[in-house]
Motif scaffolding. Structure first.
Motif, short mmCIF file in Angstrom:
data_model
loop_
_atom_site.label_atom_id
_atom_site.label_comp_id
_atom_site.label_asym_id
_atom_site.label_seq_id
_atom_site.Cartn_x
_atom_site.Cartn_y
_atom_site.Cartn_z
N GLU A 113 -18.74 21.96 37.73
CA GLU A 113 -18.74 22.80 36.54
C GLU A 113 -17.82 22.25 35.45
N ASN A 120 -21.15 19.49 34.44
CA ASN A 120 -22.07 20.43 33.81
C ASN A 120 -21.72 20.61 32.34
N LEU A 146 -22.89 22.49 30.22
CA LEU A 146 -23.03 23.85 29.71
C LEU A 146 -22.05 24.82 30.37
N ALA A 147 -21.05 24.29 31.05
CA ALA A 147 -20.08 25.15 31.73
C ALA A 147 -18.66 24.78 31.32
N ARG A 193 -20.82 29.82 31.98
CA ARG A 193 -21.90 28.86 31.87
C ARG A 193 -22.90 29.38 30.84
N ILE A 253 -26.51 29.93 29.50
CA ILE A 253 -27.79 30.08 30.20
C ILE A 253 -28.89 30.46 29.22
N THR A 313 -19.13 32.98 35.72
CA THR A 313 -19.36 32.54 37.10
C THR A 313 -18.26 33.02 38.04
#
Length: 186
Positions: A70, A74, A76-77, A95, A97, A106
């Motif tokens: 994450e 990631n 987007l996190a 995150r 989405i 999360t």
């Protein structure tokens, strides 16, 4: 602010909040009541695992690899940490989405010795402020049905119960999906 923007660029990689607005309008690093809030770095993961052990009575819901994915991989996190006297005492993970429209929390944890000091609420408020400024539509999260203390914190921060998720957790425990609308926030 330049240091924060550099960290932000590294953390977000492909997710570029700067394209949405002038980042000078958002405070990403702050001090409140002797607690410093900032974006997480890979080196914070060991502290996250210790906090999980403390909060979840020895259990580790997330592994080092989960956090590393994450924070490092990631796009987007991201995580925000709370630290005092150079020690990480809490964190929140989020995150992006639904094709960039919404945000999902999360995880959120604060060391037991630092609970009931407003740290969890401040972490939530920082994510709300950033995501509202970026024009996201809503925030979602799951919380254990029996964790009424966490539910109360979320409700105080504008989240409402959306639905019950039966047997959501590995141990068969139920979860509650909570949602906060972000558009038109002041």
């Amino acid at each position: 602010m330049k240091k924060v923007l550099t960290i932000l660029k590294t953390t977000f990689k492909g997710f570029s909040p700067r394209r949405y607005l002038d980042m000078d309008d958002i405070v990403l690093e702050s001090e409140r009541n002797g607690v410093h809030y900032r974006l997480a770095e890979r080196t914070d993961i060991v502290d996250f695992l210790a906090i999980e052990r403390d909060v979840y009575e020895g259990d580790l819901p997330w592994t080092f690899s989960h956090f590393e994915h994450e924070i490092v991989q990631n796009d987007l996190a991201f995580f925000v940490v709370a630290e005092t006297e150079g020690k990480v005492v809490g964190f929140i993970g989020a995150r992006v989405i639904n094709h960039g429209q919404n945000i999902h929390i999360t995880n959120l944890a604060v060391r037991q010795a630092f609970q009931k000091r407003g740290i969890a609420s401040t972490l939530i408020q920082q994510i709300i402020q950033l995501m509202t400024a970026l024009g996201k539509g809503e925030m979602t999260l799951e919380v254990r049905r029996d964790n009424t203390q966490a539910q109360a914190i979320y409700r105080r921060n504008g989240f409402a119960t959306e639905q019950l998720l039966p047997a959501y957790y590995d141990d068969g425990g139920d979860a509650i999906l909570m949602v906060k609308k972000l558009k038109n926030e002041d």
